[in-house]
Design a protein around this motif. Structure first.
Motif, mmCIF file in Angstrom:
data_model
loop_
_atom_site.group_PDB
_atom_site.id
_atom_site.type_symbol
_atom_site.label_atom_id
_atom_site.label_comp_id
_atom_site.label_asym_id
_atom_site.label_seq_id
_atom_site.Cartn_x
_atom_site.Cartn_y
_atom_site.Cartn_z
ATOM 1 N N ASN A 182 3.683 -2.405 16.281
ATOM 2 C CA ASN A 182 4.175 -3.150 15.118
ATOM 3 C C ASN A 182 3.666 -4.592 15.118
ATOM 4 N N ARG A 183 2.420 -4.766 15.564
ATOM 5 C CA ARG A 183 1.843 -6.106 15.638
ATOM 6 C C ARG A 183 0.599 -6.262 14.755
ATOM 7 N N ALA A 184 0.131 -5.190 14.156
ATOM 8 C CA ALA A 184 -1.117 -5.243 13.406
ATOM 9 C C ALA A 184 -0.967 -6.059 12.125
ATOM 10 N N ASN A 185 -2.050 -6.680 11.734
ATOM 11 C CA ASN A 185 -2.114 -7.426 10.481
ATOM 12 C C ASN A 185 -2.563 -6.471 9.373
ATOM 13 N N PRO A 186 -1.696 -6.154 8.417
ATOM 14 C CA PRO A 186 -2.071 -5.190 7.373
ATOM 15 C C PRO A 186 -2.709 -5.834 6.151
ATOM 16 N N SER A 187 -2.882 -7.153 6.152
ATOM 17 C CA SER A 187 -3.266 -7.843 4.916
ATOM 18 C C SER A 187 -4.638 -7.422 4.398
ATOM 19 N N ALA A 188 -5.605 -7.169 5.290
ATOM 20 C CA ALA A 188 -6.936 -6.796 4.826
ATOM 21 C C ALA A 188 -6.903 -5.468 4.072
ATOM 22 N N LEU A 189 -6.107 -4.518 4.549
ATOM 23 C CA LEU A 189 -6.024 -3.239 3.848
ATOM 24 C C LEU A 189 -5.220 -3.382 2.559
ATOM 25 N N GLY A 247 -4.322 2.396 12.485
ATOM 26 C CA GLY A 247 -4.444 3.002 11.166
ATOM 27 C C GLY A 247 -3.141 3.525 10.603
ATOM 28 N N ARG A 248 -2.362 4.243 11.431
ATOM 29 C CA ARG A 248 -1.113 4.816 10.927
ATOM 30 C C ARG A 248 -0.193 3.725 10.387
ATOM 31 N N GLU A 249 -0.090 2.610 11.113
ATOM 32 C CA GLU A 249 0.809 1.533 10.692
ATOM 33 C C GLU A 249 0.343 0.870 9.403
ATOM 34 N N ILE A 250 -0.921 0.497 9.347
ATOM 35 C CA ILE A 250 -1.368 -0.277 8.188
ATOM 36 C C ILE A 250 -1.548 0.600 6.948
#
Length: 362
Positions: free
Chosen positions: A291-298, A20-23
């Motif tokens: 630093n690997r999460a996919n933020p595109s959905a958010l 959550g923090r990253e995205i």
């Protein structure tokens, strides 16, 4: 424009758990860039606690102070929660997301599922929106005024109550039909009236009655099990699907995976006056902080929030800002940039930089 101008958006930022923090942090950057590029009003962010961090600081995964602050905002961006990781005493009752939906009567959950060029897909022409009734149905944490719709009269018997009302069905049907008028003018009502004739039969019939007020929209209906098969075989033929809570949850995840990935699945929870952007996926604690999460959905969920606010404020610059975000994500995928979950090599921050560059260029 300054973010402190009088007509600035007042948005909450809720990081939550896991990734959550990253995205959420990257989504805030994307929203600010899109608003500036569209010459839209600025934004004032209000950070609010939720999840494990809130338990540590406030002895609650969702403090009352967070509810109080949300009341004064135009909307908010919420990261995922990882309720399974909470101490046992904090796993009782609805999870934070459900509690917020119920408190603010966010009765409509709008979940688009579309295929993106550059993202491998089982249904490369998928472009459907699941309009999910979000306040009752077969969801035990939301369908009662007090208590839960799921209970055990004895240790060996468990019961669950499904609630369908005319009022809730009418309002979600209007959301679906109004949305269809902006798309391909086709609504499919999904139910299970062959075995649940009183509850989902009422849902089907009331949606059909509302449809009579939209003569320009084609209406049909499907049983939920048949609909699952149709999405797999010919998902591109559907436009707007309206259904009850549990069915909508399942079908939207299926449609998202068929369109490419749950990692690209946007979601907007809204009432008539306030909205929450929240991606459909979970907290992915195993990759949190890497630093690997996919933020595109958010990102795409935030785009939906800006367009929703643009419609209610009659402000085309907000709509344009939302369009810029969606274009930035789509163009980044099309250029071959993606995170590891989609088979790419980009980190969360690298993917964000590519999206930001395309938002500026459009």
């Amino acid at each position: 424009m300054s973010s402190v101008e009088s007509n600035a958006l007042r948005l909450g930022s809720i990081e939550g758990d896991g990734i959550g923090r990253e995205i959420v942090t990257e989504t805030m950057r994307v929203v600010e860039e899109a608003l500036a590029a569209a010459r839209a009003p600025g934004v004032v962010w209000t950070p609010l606690p939720m999840g494990n961090a809130a338990i540590a600081d406030h002895a609650s995964p969702l403090p009352e102070s967070t509810f109080d602050a949300l009341t004064g905002l135009d909307g908010w961006v919420m990261g995922p929660h990882d309720s399974a990781s909470y101490p046992a005493e904090h796993r009782v009752g609805p999870p934070p997301g459900g509690a917020i939906r119920k408190r603010f009567d966010l009765y409509a959950n709008i979940r688009p599922a579309r295929a993106f060029t550059g993202v491998r897909s089982m249904s490369p022409r998928m472009d459907v929106v699941i309009v999910r009734e979000n306040s009752e149905g077969l969801y035990a944490d939301r369908n009662m005024f007090a208590g839960s719709g799921e209970f055990k009269p004895t240790p060996d018997v468990a019961l669950s109550v499904g609630v369908i009302t005319r009022q809730a069905t009418e309002r979600i049907a209007h959301v679906a039909f109004r949305l269809a008028r902006t798309r391909r003018k086709h609504v499919t009502i999904v139910h299970k009236a062959n075995v649940l004739p009183m509850t989902t039969g009422l849902f089907r019939d009331v949606c059909a009655e509302v449809g009579l007020q939209y003569p320009d929209v084609v209406v049909d209906d499907e049983h939920v099990d048949a609909m699952a098969a149709h999405l797999v075989r010919r998902g591109e033929e559907f436009d707007v699907v309206v259904t009850e809570n549990l069915f909508g949850d399942i079908l939207s995840d299926l449609a998202a995976e068929l369109g490419g990935s749950l990692g690209t699945a946007a979601s907007l929870n809204c009432s008539d006056t306030i909205a929450m952007a929240q991606a459909a996926h979970g907290a992915a604690p195993t990759i949190a902080g890497r630093n690997r999460a996919n933020p595109s959905a958010l990102f795409l969920s935030a785009a939906m929030l800006l367009r929703w606010l643009g419609e209610r404020r009659s402000d085309p610059t907000l709509t344009h800002a939302g369009d810029r975000i969606e274009h930035g994500v789509a163009a980044t995928f099309e250029a071959g940039t993606a995170t590891a979950d989609l088979g790419g090599l980009a980190s969360t921050s690298e993917f964000t930089e590519h999206v930001l560059a395309r938002i500026r260029k459009r």
